[in-house]
Scaffold this motif. Structure first.
Motif: not given
Length: 305
Positions: A129, A132, A182
């Protein structure tokens, strides 16, 4: 019996190092080979060139101002008579150092976040998160705000050149780690289910040793590819900041700063924009080709085709 042993010893071949297979695959990518050769040439040009081309990049010669290319000044001079070739070399040193240092910072942060998120399930949600959140931020306005807030403080603390170098490297590195995180997380999630990891866990291998001994060596491929692409991204970002006038001081050349300074003289001396523009474009293009070649060479599914 002796003859048989001798024959076996002669026919036995030492296992070939895997990095030779990587090199063989890399050589088949012509763009990557040309890109690597050009990037090595750029490194030699900017770091060793001043040894042979001894004109001072800061030397002002008003009598030679705004001249075009000549034997004395192969790339011309600026409005103060400073040699453009010398400034391209010195500016390249700064731009490449910013790119390499910012890439290392982004690589360390991205690898750390990716490994922790992929290996420890309880940290996965929080770290992803956070990733993101950084991906959702408008990076250019964020860069501008950070530089405007901390530029004067760091200049006063470390000096005008070193202070802005630290700030730009930190800003670029801290806003460029998300893609690496990622990619590494995805590879670590897949590695956790492999037999050798399960076997190591079954004999009580602690998490720290598991990560350093079994996980990190197997995610080096995407990390190396991210490193090459990170250099290109950092060079472009530094050039953009310098072009906007928010990078290094005007008397401290970088490729982006030279491009910015040359825009006012575009019609009279277009080569002042062409040379730094070509340096940025070709260096970034060569690094991108190196990244493509490494991606193909380090992928065992592609290697050998």
């Amino acid at each position: 019996m002796t003859d048989l042993t001798t024959l076996e010893a002669e026919t036995y071949q030492k296992p070939r190092n895997q990095w030779w297979d990587v090199w063989d695959q890399f050589k088949t990518h012509k763009g990557a080979v040309i890109g690597a050769a050009f990037f090595i040439f750029v490194l030699i040009f900017v770091f060793l060139g001043p040894i042979f081309w001894t004109l001072d990049a800061q030397y002002i010669d008003i009598r030679a101002r705004s001249q075009g290319p000549s034997w004395a000044h192969p790339m011309g001079t600026d409005q103060l008579g400073r040699d453009t070739l010398s400034r391209i070399m010195v500016g390249g040193q700064t731009s490449l150092l910013v790119g390499l240092t910012a890439m290392l910072l982004a690589l360390v942060v991205g690898t750390l976040v990716g490994v922790l998120a992929g290996y420890f399930k309880r940290l996965d949600g929080i770290l992803m998160r956070l990733t993101d959140l950084f991906l959702a931020l408008p990076l250019l306005p964020l860069l501008l705000v950070i530089i405007m807030l901390f530029r004067d403080t760091l200049r006063a603390q470390f000096g005008p050149e070193k202070g802005i170098f630290i700030l730009i490297v930190f800003v670029i590195g801290i806003t460029s780690w998300m893609q690496t995180a990622r990619i590494v997380r995805g590879d670590v999630l897949a590695l956790k289910e492999r037999e050798f990891v399960l076997a190591a866990r079954s004999i009580g291998t602690p998490p720290y040793r598991m990560i350093t001994r079994h996980v990190l060596p197997n995610v080096l491929s995407p990390i190396m590819v991210s490193a090459t692409l990170g250099i290109a991204n950092a060079i472009i970002t530094e050039s953009a900041l310098s072009f906007l006038g928010l990078g290094f001081p005007s008397d401290f050349p970088t490729w982006g700063r030279l491009l910015f300074d040359g825009t006012d003289w575009l019609q009279r001396n277009p080569e002042r924009v062409i040379w730094p523009g070509l340096a940025i474009s070709l260096t970034v293009l060569s690094v991108n080709y190196i990244g493509d070649g490494l991606r193909d060479a380090l992928d065992p599914r592609i290697r050998g085709r």
